[in-house]
Design a protein around this motif. Sequence first.
Motif, PDB file in Angstrom:
ATOM      1  N   ARG A  71       0.832  -1.204   0.000  1.00 56.54           N
ATOM      2  CA  ARG A  71       0.000   0.000   0.000  1.00 56.54           C
ATOM      3  C   ARG A  71       0.863   1.249   0.000  1.00 56.54           C
ATOM      4  O   ARG A  71       0.582   2.225  -0.709  1.00 56.54           O
ATOM      5  CB  ARG A  71      -0.920  -0.014   1.223  1.00 56.54           C
ATOM      6  CG  ARG A  71      -1.793   1.231   1.387  1.00 56.54           C
ATOM      7  CD  ARG A  71      -2.594   1.168   2.678  1.00 56.54           C
ATOM      8  NE  ARG A  71      -1.718   1.019   3.826  1.00 56.54           N
ATOM      9  CZ  ARG A  71      -1.924   0.144   4.813  1.00 56.54           C
ATOM     10  NH1 ARG A  71      -2.957  -0.659   4.790  1.00 56.54           N
ATOM     11  NH2 ARG A  71      -1.084   0.073   5.827  1.00 56.54           N
ATOM     12  N   CYS A  72       1.932   1.241   0.791  1.00 57.43           N
ATOM     13  CA  CYS A  72       2.834   2.381   0.876  1.00 57.43           C
ATOM     14  C   CYS A  72       3.466   2.675  -0.483  1.00 57.43           C
ATOM     15  O   CYS A  72       3.451   3.817  -0.956  1.00 57.43           O
ATOM     16  CB  CYS A  72       3.910   2.094   1.918  1.00 57.43           C
ATOM     17  SG  CYS A  72       5.140   3.398   2.107  1.00 57.43           S
ATOM     18  N   ILE A  73       4.016   1.645  -1.122  1.00 58.88           N
ATOM     19  CA  ILE A  73       4.665   1.828  -2.418  1.00 58.88           C
ATOM     20  C   ILE A  73       3.677   2.307  -3.466  1.00 58.88           C
ATOM     21  O   ILE A  73       3.975   3.229  -4.253  1.00 58.88           O
ATOM     22  CB  ILE A  73       5.345   0.515  -2.861  1.00 58.88           C
ATOM     23  CG1 ILE A  73       6.523   0.191  -1.930  1.00 58.88           C
ATOM     24  CG2 ILE A  73       5.810   0.609  -4.308  1.00 58.88           C
ATOM     25  CD1 ILE A  73       7.114  -1.193  -2.152  1.00 58.88           C
TER      26      ILE A  73
ATOM     27  N   GLU B 125      11.903   7.816  -7.949  1.00 53.75           N
ATOM     28  CA  GLU B 125      12.461   6.512  -7.605  1.00 53.75           C
ATOM     29  C   GLU B 125      11.992   6.180  -6.187  1.00 53.75           C
ATOM     30  O   GLU B 125      11.712   7.076  -5.388  1.00 53.75           O
ATOM     31  CB  GLU B 125      13.988   6.491  -7.688  1.00 53.75           C
ATOM     32  CG  GLU B 125      14.692   7.350  -6.671  1.00 53.75           C
ATOM     33  CD  GLU B 125      16.209   7.165  -6.686  1.00 53.75           C
ATOM     34  OE1 GLU B 125      16.705   6.306  -7.432  1.00 53.75           O
ATOM     35  OE2 GLU B 125      16.890   7.894  -5.922  1.00 53.75           O
ATOM     36  N   ILE B 126      11.890   4.878  -5.889  1.00 57.38           N
ATOM     37  CA  ILE B 126      11.486   4.417  -4.562  1.00 57.38           C
ATOM     38  C   ILE B 126      12.550   3.455  -4.063  1.00 57.38           C
ATOM     39  O   ILE B 126      12.890   2.479  -4.742  1.00 57.38           O
ATOM     40  CB  ILE B 126      10.109   3.729  -4.598  1.00 57.38           C
ATOM     41  CG1 ILE B 126       9.042   4.685  -5.138  1.00 57.38           C
ATOM     42  CG2 ILE B 126       9.723   3.227  -3.209  1.00 57.38           C
ATOM     43  CD1 ILE B 126       7.687   4.040  -5.364  1.00 57.38           C
ATOM     44  N   LEU B 127      13.095   3.749  -2.873  1.00 59.12           N
ATOM     45  CA  LEU B 127      14.152   2.929  -2.296  1.00 59.12           C
ATOM     46  C   LEU B 127      13.687   2.357  -0.964  1.00 59.12           C
ATOM     47  O   LEU B 127      13.134   3.093  -0.125  1.00 59.12           O
ATOM     48  CB  LEU B 127      15.426   3.735  -2.076  1.00 59.12           C
ATOM     49  CG  LEU B 127      16.092   4.379  -3.301  1.00 59.12           C
ATOM     50  CD1 LEU B 127      15.473   5.747  -3.607  1.00 59.12           C
ATOM     51  CD2 LEU B 127      17.592   4.546  -3.061  1.00 59.12           C
TER      52      LEU B 127
ATOM     53  N   MET C 109      10.133  -6.490  -4.482  1.00 59.97           N
ATOM     54  CA  MET C 109      10.674  -6.888  -5.778  1.00 59.97           C
ATOM     55  C   MET C 109       9.572  -6.928  -6.835  1.00 59.97           C
ATOM     56  O   MET C 109       9.789  -6.546  -7.991  1.00 59.97           O
ATOM     57  CB  MET C 109      11.366  -8.247  -5.664  1.00 59.97           C
ATOM     58  CG  MET C 109      12.518  -8.282  -4.657  1.00 59.97           C
ATOM     59  SD  MET C 109      13.759  -6.975  -4.904  1.00 59.97           S
ATOM     60  CE  MET C 109      14.510  -7.515  -6.428  1.00 59.97           C
ATOM     61  N   GLN C 110       8.382  -7.381  -6.456  1.00 61.37           N
ATOM     62  CA  GLN C 110       7.250  -7.394  -7.384  1.00 61.37           C
ATOM     63  C   GLN C 110       6.875  -5.978  -7.809  1.00 61.37           C
ATOM     64  O   GLN C 110       6.453  -5.760  -8.956  1.00 61.37           O
ATOM     65  CB  GLN C 110       6.050  -8.080  -6.734  1.00 61.37           C
ATOM     66  CG  GLN C 110       6.200  -9.583  -6.545  1.00 61.37           C
ATOM     67  CD  GLN C 110       5.064 -10.186  -5.763  1.00 61.37           C
ATOM     68  OE1 GLN C 110       4.229  -9.486  -5.187  1.00 61.37           O
ATOM     69  NE2 GLN C 110       5.021 -11.518  -5.715  1.00 61.37           N
TER      70      GLN C 110
ATOM     71  N   ALA D 291      13.881  -0.201  -5.702  1.00 58.11           N
ATOM     72  CA  ALA D 291      15.264  -0.526  -5.358  1.00 58.11           C
ATOM     73  C   ALA D 291      15.283  -1.048  -3.922  1.00 58.11           C
ATOM     74  O   ALA D 291      14.820  -0.369  -3.008  1.00 58.11           O
ATOM     75  CB  ALA D 291      16.143   0.712  -5.490  1.00 58.11           C
ATOM     76  N   PHE D 292      15.808  -2.256  -3.726  1.00 56.17           N
ATOM     77  CA  PHE D 292      15.742  -2.918  -2.422  1.00 56.17           C
ATOM     78  C   PHE D 292      17.156  -3.185  -1.910  1.00 56.17           C
ATOM     79  O   PHE D 292      17.997  -3.741  -2.614  1.00 56.17           O
ATOM     80  CB  PHE D 292      14.977  -4.235  -2.547  1.00 56.17           C
ATOM     81  CG  PHE D 292      14.703  -4.908  -1.229  1.00 56.17           C
ATOM     82  CD1 PHE D 292      13.569  -4.599  -0.503  1.00 56.17           C
ATOM     83  CD2 PHE D 292      15.587  -5.857  -0.724  1.00 56.17           C
ATOM     84  CE1 PHE D 292      13.300  -5.221   0.713  1.00 56.17           C
ATOM     85  CE2 PHE D 292      15.337  -6.481   0.488  1.00 56.17           C
ATOM     86  CZ  PHE D 292      14.191  -6.167   1.203  1.00 56.17           C
ATOM     87  N   PHE D 293      17.419  -2.782  -0.660  1.00 59.84           N
ATOM     88  CA  PHE D 293      18.722  -2.953  -0.034  1.00 59.84           C
ATOM     89  C   PHE D 293      18.559  -3.650   1.312  1.00 59.84           C
ATOM     90  O   PHE D 293      17.523  -3.523   1.970  1.00 59.84           O
ATOM     91  CB  PHE D 293      19.410  -1.604   0.191  1.00 59.84           C
ATOM     92  CG  PHE D 293      19.510  -0.746  -1.048  1.00 59.84           C
ATOM     93  CD1 PHE D 293      20.569  -0.899  -1.931  1.00 59.84           C
ATOM     94  CD2 PHE D 293      18.534   0.207  -1.330  1.00 59.84           C
ATOM     95  CE1 PHE D 293      20.663  -0.106  -3.066  1.00 59.84           C
ATOM     96  CE2 PHE D 293      18.624   0.998  -2.459  1.00 59.84           C
ATOM     97  CZ  PHE D 293      19.685   0.840  -3.337  1.00 59.84           C
ATOM     98  N   HIS D 294      19.589  -4.361   1.708  1.00 59.05           N
ATOM     99  CA  HIS D 294      19.612  -4.964   3.041  1.00 59.05           C
ATOM    100  C   HIS D 294      20.719  -4.315   3.861  1.00 59.05           C
ATOM    101  O   HIS D 294      21.844  -4.143   3.391  1.00 59.05           O
ATOM    102  CB  HIS D 294      19.858  -6.470   2.980  1.00 59.05           C
ATOM    103  CG  HIS D 294      20.067  -7.081   4.337  1.00 59.05           C
ATOM    104  ND1 HIS D 294      19.031  -7.261   5.233  1.00 59.05           N
ATOM    105  CD2 HIS D 294      21.199  -7.509   4.962  1.00 59.05           C
ATOM    106  CE1 HIS D 294      19.509  -7.796   6.347  1.00 59.05           C
ATOM    107  NE2 HIS D 294      20.817  -7.950   6.209  1.00 59.05           N
TER     108      HIS D 294
END
Length: 250
Positions: free
Chosen positions: A18-20, A29-31, A46-47, A51-54
Amino acid sequence: MKISATIITLNEERNIGRCIDSLVHVADEILVMDSGSTDRTKEICMQKGVAFFHQPWLGYAQQKNCLNQKASFDMILSIDADEAVSPELQAEILSIKQNYSQGVFALNRLTNYCGTWVYHSGWYPDRKVRLFPKEMEWEGDLVHETLRMPIGIQVVILKSHLYHYSYYSHEQHRKRADHYSSLTAKKYVQAGKVVFFGQPVLSACIRFFSMYILKLGLLDGIQGYHIARISAASNYFKYKEVQRLKRENN
């Protein structure tokens, strides 16, 4: 003006989609920076193509600063995973993008508590500076991070709502409130704060009276009562925790 939307997460599968979705029309861009989720948070991100970071947990301020440094654009829109930009706020932000000159922007959070929108109890209006230049940094150690802003900078308060889906149950509220109270207690002990014998009970009574009566929590119905009740109980826990930690240190 281009915007980098930043979100830190930990087990937010219930909220992150919901946030995204609320950001796609306003952010360039969304990180997302995750600190070790064991649910479907990463899969959902990912769906959605963000951009996804750990990053192992650094603390609220440092976690957000670390993510902001990965942003490509000069303006940051910092959003929590349990928040969502309302359609009206989307329109305001799009207008700002066309006419931006300087300053920072405070968003007005409207909280949904166990399915009820809360307009009193000291929870509304809940204004937070969330749209700001990338060079600004968050500060704070254990809890309650704040944005370090230059003296005299213009703060523009936007009219529309940032929806905040805070708690889905009273048990979740109490658990998180006690977590924050525990962190605050550690901060108090580190600072040498003095707690007198009856302060846990007195502070709990004052908190309940303030939220339910003075801040009109009674107008929020039964949920207003629960907000005041849990906040008071957590305040009691906080000062008892300070007393316990001091006994252990002596």
